[in-house]
Design an enzyme around this catalytic site. Structure first.
Site, PDB file in Angstrom:
ATOM      1  N   HIS A  50     -13.337  10.027  -1.676  1.00 16.68           N
ATOM      2  CA  HIS A  50     -13.789   8.701  -3.308  1.00 16.68           C
ATOM      3  C   HIS A  50     -13.962   9.684  -4.434  1.00 16.68           C
ATOM      4  O   HIS A  50     -15.056   8.780  -4.578  1.00 16.68           O
ATOM      5  CB  HIS A  50     -14.502   8.021  -2.130  1.00 16.68           C
ATOM      6  N   LEU A  57       0.619  -1.350  -0.228  1.00 15.07           N
ATOM      7  CA  LEU A  57      -0.233  -0.428  -0.171  1.00 15.07           C
ATOM      8  C   LEU A  57       0.776   1.527  -0.243  1.00 15.07           C
ATOM      9  O   LEU A  57       1.337   1.873   1.059  1.00 15.07           O
ATOM     10  CB  LEU A  57      -0.832  -0.906   1.335  1.00 15.07           C
ATOM     11  N   GLU A  65       1.278   4.479  -2.802  1.00 14.86           N
ATOM     12  CA  GLU A  65       1.300   5.311  -4.291  1.00 14.86           C
ATOM     13  C   GLU A  65       2.537   5.635  -4.856  1.00 14.86           C
ATOM     14  O   GLU A  65       2.919   5.461  -6.507  1.00 14.86           O
ATOM     15  CB  GLU A  65       0.211   5.749  -4.264  1.00 14.86           C
TER      16      GLU A  65
END
Ligand SMILES: Cc1ncc(C[n+]2csc(CCOP(=O)(O)OP(=O)(O)O)c2C)c(N)n1
Ligand SMILES: [Mg+2]
Lengths: 328, 337
Positions: free
Chosen positions: A130, A59, A61
């Site tokens: 999101h 995890l 990016e």
């Protein structure tokens, strides 16, 4: 009859066909393995192509992007998935700073044929983290290509082009279109060139230029107005960088009125760029000022349904702005 | 440090029942289509409640940086069922983000916690900055930052721990290790066995404990809190916990977990563990337990009713909270939109 599929299936098919065609194409991202991606874009891939070509990444990016850049420099064709575009900011260092400058900075010795795919956009009750549209940040960057399809047909054809492209491509997929937008898609091999817009509906009274989810809102608005005898032309950019200036200006030469519509917030958005280009190149063609309809200038799309709706350029807002444009 | 006495354990059990019942309620609301998203605290509660217990006893003052799974910490810090449910239903009056954020996201300085972001790991440097400020301002605050095992892969966590260690900052790093980051198992996340093994590389102590065991959680957190309070610097603690439910209400874990694996997880349920402990100490019986459950349900029922009746925020409020002088937000909107 061509099969009718949705956007996520089109994305999946494009990647699957390209992976079968070219052994240098591989997938990296969070949860892309057994889980098949949180939106199931890579469902069944690890079973079909093995763990070496479908890598569940830690995890992190910026690591995903940076490692993709390195692998691409060495001749592979990584497709890196950033699980939500909201989490793409740490990759800017690698995408904007490194990938987009690699060719320029090595006199073409090194180039970065990678694709970064990322689900973006809102009206999915995703709240501040999101839901976001990130295209304007990246479209500012020469050396990078930015693509945002609105239909399954475009998604498949453009993703194939992105994978085959020798330069870095940011491929943005609107989450809300994933399952809600369906359409005919050939199961034969085809591609759509990056940098070509598409007239999704012909008309002569005004042009709406848009991309992604809001194309579908524009089409709805056009249907409402058609009942009043008004014909709206809808231009789907499909590629945000490079821009298809010619198709936009051709349309404006027919309609003399332009509305640019996007979900991303207004200030500094793609609408500003298109508005500048058209007023520079085609001022004489216009019968009205270029208008914009866009997301609100707040830091991100909020969670509560009422606030989320207030953020969006809704059908009502599009109709109101279009009527203002027509009445000018 | 010291053994928790039966009364304290019973108090923690009471809170744990409240948190568990509340967690179950928000799943129900999700299945009814009323709560858009749930990330469960089930299986993590002993780590969350035991750590707050230690902080509240051993720090003169403390502040928690939490993440989405930390309902236990939020409730222990004073967020009521009503507050929590207003968040899950995104209703007007939601106290920590004005319904702009996912449930349990936002901040309350008064209640001593903040969960600004869904972006995994971003809050760990914030916690270190917060601890730096208390050092500069000569405040006795201990900063506690909670995060998952997946989060531990983020580069900025490394950067934050490194800096905190150099400056011996009063911060404790609390990793709730449930061995999964959505579907990605710990073996695909790191090549070492324990997250806490990394502490050595920063020059700070690191401990791995059973995070379903309230006493172990309390002891190790107490030790780290004392160390931070005395100016000796940070500690990295790894609580081995369980996530026996899907990652969130949007997840389907059947593609990446076996029923056996999930069953094994359930066997380490911290609620059951604490219950067994209380039974063995003779401080819990059926009557007390059913009373605790009944009280929790009553509180949550009336909170649910309140939250369901509450209106959604007014659409016109959408431009609020952008700037200090928020007329900028409104003026820009009126001028340009
Ligand atoms: C920067 C970032 N990348 C990806 C995500 C999507 N995501 C949300 S939670 C999660 C897994 C987190 O795992 P872990 O840190 O172990 O916490 P857990 O949920 O297991 O408690 C992922 C990948 C995110 N929220 N932020
Ligand atoms: Mg985890």
């Amino acid at each position: 009859m061509m099969p009718i599929i949705n956007v996520i299936e089109a994305v999946r098919d494009a990647m699957k066909e390209e992976m079968a065609r070219d052994a240098s194409v591989f997938i990296m991202g969070e949860d892309v393995g057994k889980r098949g991606g949180v939106f199931l874009a890579t469902q069944g891939f690890v079973e079909e192509f093995g763990e070496q070509r479908v890598i569940d990444m830690p995890l992190a990016e910026s690591g995903i992007a940076g490692i993709a850049v390195g692998a691409a420099m060495a001749g592979l064709r990584p497709i890196a998935e950033i699980q939500f575009a909201d989490f793409i900011s740490p990759t800017m260092n690698q995408i904007v700073g490194e990938a987009a400058r690699a060719r320029y900075g090595t006199k073409g010795e090194v180039h970065v044929p990678m694709v970064v795919r990322s689900p973006y956009g809102g009206q999915v009750r995703g709240g501040l983290f999101h839901s976001q549209s990130v295209e304007a940040y990246f479209a500012h960057t020469p050396g990078l290509k930015v693509v945002a399809p609105s239909t399954p047909f475009d998604a498949k054809g453009l993703l194939k082009s992105a994978i085959r492209d020798n330069d870095p491509v940011l491929f943005l997929e609107h989450k809300r279109t994933y399952r809600s937008v369906r359409g005919e898609v050939p199961n034969t091999d085809y591609s759509i060139p990056i940098g070509s817009a598409d007239v999704k509906r012909a008309g002569h009274d005004a042009t709406i230029v848009s991309y992604g989810l809001t194309i579908h809102y524009a089409l709805q608005a056009a249907e409402v107005l058609e009942k009043e005898g008004i014909q709206i032309e809808i231009v789907d950019l499909r590629s945000i960088r490079p821009l298809d200036t010619e198709t936009i200006i051709n349309s404006v030469s027919k309609t003399s009125r332009l509305l640019v519509l996007h979900e991303d917030n207004l200030t500094g958005g793609i609408g500003a760029e298109i508005s500048a280009i058209v007023s520079e190149k085609a001022f004489d063609l216009l019968d009205a000022p270029i208008m914009r309809c866009a997301g609100l200038d707040i830091p991100a799309m909020p969670f509560a349904p009422t606030l989320e709706a207030a953020y969006m350029p809704s059908l009502e807002k599009i109709l109101a702005t279009t009527r203002k444009l027509l009445a000018y | 440090m010291r053994e928790l006495d039966p009364e304290e354990l019973l108090d923690i059990y009471e809170t744990m029942i409240l948190v568990r019942t509340l967690d179950e309620r928000v799943w129900t609301l999700n299945r009814q289509g009323k709560a858009a998203i749930v990330a469960s605290s089930q299986g993590h509660e002993a780590a969350q409640l035991g750590s707050v217990k230690a902080l509240s006893e051993f720090a003169e003052s403390y502040f928690c940086f939490t993440y989405y799974r930390d309902m236990g910490v939020c409730v222990a810090q004073g967020l009521t069922p009503k507050d929590v449910l207003l968040g899950f239903l995104a209703k007007e009056g939601e106290p920590i983000s004005d319904a702009r954020q996912f449930p349990l996201h936002g901040a309350s300085k008064e209640k001593g916690f903040m969960n600004l972001s869904n972006v995994v790991g971003t809050h760990v440097p914030h916690a270190v900055g917060w601890a730096l400020a208390s050092k500069i301002n000569k405040l006795p605050t201990v900063t506690a930052v909670y995060f998952g095992d997946g989060a531990a892969s983020q580069g900025e966590i490394h950067e934050a721990m490194n800096f905190a260690a150099i400056h011996k900052l009063p911060v404790i790093f609390l990793c709730e290790n449930n061995r999964y980051a959505i579907s990605v198992p710990i073996e695909q996340q790191m090549a070492i066995t324990n997250v806490a093994d990394r502490a050595q590389a920063y020059g700070i102590p690191g401990y791995t404990v059973d995070g379903t065991d309230i006493q172990q959680v309390f002891d190790v957190t107490a030790q780290a809190t004392v160390r931070a309070s005395e100016g000796e610097g940070p500690t990295l603690i790894e609580y081995q916990v369980e996530r026996y439910l899907p990652h969130t209400s949007d997840d389907d874990d059947s593609t990446y977990r076996t029923p056996l694996d999930i069953e094994k997880s359930k066997q380490r349920d911290p609620l059951k563990k604490l219950r067994d402990l209380l039974l063995s100490k003779g401080v819990l019986n059926d009557k007390i337990e059913s009373e605790l459950i009944k009280t929790a349900k009553q509180k949550i029922n009336s909170a649910t009713e309140f939250a369901e009746k509450a209106p959604y925020p007014k659409a016109d409020d959408v431009l609020e909270h952008v700037y200090d002088n928020n007329s900028i937000s409104k003026d820009q909107h009126d001028a340009n939109h």
